[in-house]
Scaffold this active site. Sequence first.
Site, short mmCIF file in Angstrom:
data_model
loop_
_atom_site.label_atom_id
_atom_site.label_comp_id
_atom_site.label_asym_id
_atom_site.label_seq_id
_atom_site.Cartn_x
_atom_site.Cartn_y
_atom_site.Cartn_z
N PRO A 18 38.86 14.88 -57.25
CA PRO A 18 39.96 14.16 -57.91
C PRO A 18 41.01 13.56 -56.98
O PRO A 18 41.37 14.17 -55.97
CB PRO A 18 40.59 15.23 -58.81
CG PRO A 18 40.09 16.53 -58.30
CD PRO A 18 38.76 16.27 -57.67
N ASN A 19 41.44 12.39 -57.37
CA ASN A 19 42.52 11.63 -56.71
C ASN A 19 42.13 11.00 -55.37
O ASN A 19 42.90 10.24 -54.80
CB ASN A 19 43.79 12.51 -56.53
CG ASN A 19 44.29 13.03 -57.85
OD1 ASN A 19 44.52 12.25 -58.78
ND2 ASN A 19 44.44 14.33 -57.97
N ARG A 66 47.87 6.89 -52.47
CA ARG A 66 48.52 8.20 -52.59
C ARG A 66 49.02 8.71 -51.23
O ARG A 66 48.34 8.54 -50.21
CB ARG A 66 47.56 9.23 -53.21
CG ARG A 66 46.46 9.70 -52.28
CD ARG A 66 45.48 10.67 -52.91
NE ARG A 66 46.02 11.99 -53.16
CZ ARG A 66 45.29 13.12 -53.13
NH1 ARG A 66 43.99 13.07 -52.86
NH2 ARG A 66 45.84 14.27 -53.38
N TYR A 98 47.52 11.04 -46.05
CA TYR A 98 46.10 10.63 -46.12
C TYR A 98 45.81 9.29 -45.44
O TYR A 98 44.65 8.88 -45.39
CB TYR A 98 45.66 10.57 -47.60
CG TYR A 98 45.75 11.91 -48.28
CD1 TYR A 98 44.91 12.96 -47.90
CD2 TYR A 98 46.68 12.15 -49.29
CE1 TYR A 98 44.99 14.20 -48.51
CE2 TYR A 98 46.77 13.39 -49.91
CZ TYR A 98 45.92 14.41 -49.53
OH TYR A 98 46.00 15.64 -50.13
N ASN A 112 34.16 17.10 -50.59
CA ASN A 112 35.60 17.27 -50.54
C ASN A 112 36.02 17.51 -51.98
O ASN A 112 36.19 16.56 -52.74
CB ASN A 112 36.28 16.03 -49.96
CG ASN A 112 37.80 16.22 -49.86
OD1 ASN A 112 38.35 17.15 -50.45
ND2 ASN A 112 38.46 15.34 -49.12
N ALA A 123 41.65 19.00 -54.99
CA ALA A 123 42.42 20.14 -55.53
C ALA A 123 41.52 21.23 -56.11
O ALA A 123 41.90 22.41 -56.13
CB ALA A 123 43.41 19.65 -56.58
N ASP A 131 30.30 28.31 -58.04
CA ASP A 131 29.07 28.80 -58.67
C ASP A 131 27.94 27.77 -58.61
O ASP A 131 26.77 28.13 -58.40
CB ASP A 131 29.32 29.17 -60.14
CG ASP A 131 30.01 30.52 -60.31
OD1 ASP A 131 30.07 31.29 -59.34
OD2 ASP A 131 30.53 30.78 -61.42
N GLU A 158 32.13 21.70 -46.43
CA GLU A 158 33.36 21.30 -47.12
C GLU A 158 34.25 20.52 -46.15
O GLU A 158 34.45 20.95 -45.01
CB GLU A 158 34.09 22.55 -47.61
CG GLU A 158 35.40 22.23 -48.33
CD GLU A 158 35.99 23.47 -49.00
OE1 GLU A 158 35.31 24.07 -49.86
OE2 GLU A 158 37.12 23.84 -48.66
N HIS A 217 37.97 18.33 -45.63
CA HIS A 217 39.30 17.90 -46.08
C HIS A 217 39.85 16.91 -45.07
O HIS A 217 39.77 17.14 -43.86
CB HIS A 217 40.25 19.09 -46.21
CG HIS A 217 39.77 20.06 -47.23
ND1 HIS A 217 39.82 19.79 -48.57
CD2 HIS A 217 39.15 21.26 -47.10
CE1 HIS A 217 39.28 20.79 -49.23
NE2 HIS A 217 38.85 21.69 -48.37
N LEU A 218 40.40 15.83 -45.59
CA LEU A 218 40.98 14.81 -44.71
C LEU A 218 42.19 15.39 -43.96
O LEU A 218 42.33 15.21 -42.76
CB LEU A 218 41.42 13.61 -45.55
CG LEU A 218 40.28 12.85 -46.25
CD1 LEU A 218 40.83 12.02 -47.41
CD2 LEU A 218 39.55 11.97 -45.26
N SER A 219 43.05 16.06 -44.71
CA SER A 219 44.26 16.63 -44.11
C SER A 219 43.96 18.05 -43.63
O SER A 219 42.94 18.65 -44.02
CB SER A 219 45.38 16.66 -45.15
OG SER A 219 45.03 17.52 -46.23
N ARG A 270 49.64 22.76 -44.51
CA ARG A 270 50.37 22.25 -45.67
C ARG A 270 50.85 23.41 -46.57
O ARG A 270 50.95 24.54 -46.10
CB ARG A 270 49.48 21.25 -46.42
CG ARG A 270 49.12 20.03 -45.54
CD ARG A 270 48.24 19.05 -46.27
NE ARG A 270 48.92 18.50 -47.45
CZ ARG A 270 48.29 17.83 -48.42
NH1 ARG A 270 46.99 17.62 -48.34
NH2 ARG A 270 48.97 17.35 -49.44
C1 DQA Z 1 42.30 17.34 -49.77
C2 DQA Z 1 43.29 18.50 -49.68
C3 DQA Z 1 43.55 19.10 -51.06
O1 DQA Z 1 44.47 20.18 -50.96
C4 DQA Z 1 44.13 18.06 -51.99
O2 DQA Z 1 44.30 18.60 -53.28
C5 DQA Z 1 43.37 16.79 -51.99
C6 DQA Z 1 42.76 16.29 -50.76
C7 DQA Z 1 42.09 16.64 -48.41
O3 DQA Z 1 41.11 15.93 -48.28
O4 DQA Z 1 42.91 16.80 -47.50
O5 DQA Z 1 43.32 16.10 -53.02
O6 DQA Z 1 41.05 17.86 -50.18
#
Ligand code: DQA
Length: 144
Positions: free
Chosen positions: A9-10, A17, A22, A74, A77, A87, A98, A100-102, A107
């Site tokens: 999501p997002n 955003r 990001y 990724n 959230a 699961d 897995e 994550h960009l950040s 954080r």
């Molecule tokens: C994220 C980090 C998550 O905490 C956040 O909710 C995101 C992006 C990242 O790629 O850094 O939406 O997964």
Amino acid sequence: MKFMIINGPNLNLLGIREKNIYGTKSFDDVIDYIEKEGKALGHELTFFQSNIEGEIINKIHETYFNGYDGIIINPAAYTHYSIAIYDALKAVDIKTVEVHLSNVHSREEMRHKSVTAAACIGQISGFGEYGYVMAMNALENSLK
Ligand code: DQA
């Protein structure tokens, strides 16, 4: 190798955003970059993005039935609370990284815990879109 790349999501709002976290590249630009790098490494990539937990779970199930070698996810959230995605990854038992960009660990505290990472061979966090390239290399290395 055949990899499924799932974004949660997002992430479709990259470039809009929280640019200070990001960056300014759009989601499409990030996907183009991963696709180009993947091709150069000789991989076949399928991309999926959804803001809906169940759709992500269905896509994870599809990787089992369609002969994927690995998953790069990724979960955004959902990382921090989706036992259902954990699961699903455990159920299909396909090697997953897995991303994550950040750097989630630098954080807010709520981002420090990943419930999904325990179903993965590892987690990459903080290297922007290059993290997906690192993930492809990590998968290839662990699959050979
Ligand atoms: C994220 C980090 C998550 O905490 C956040 O909710 C995101 C992006 C990242 O790629 O850094 O939406 O997964």
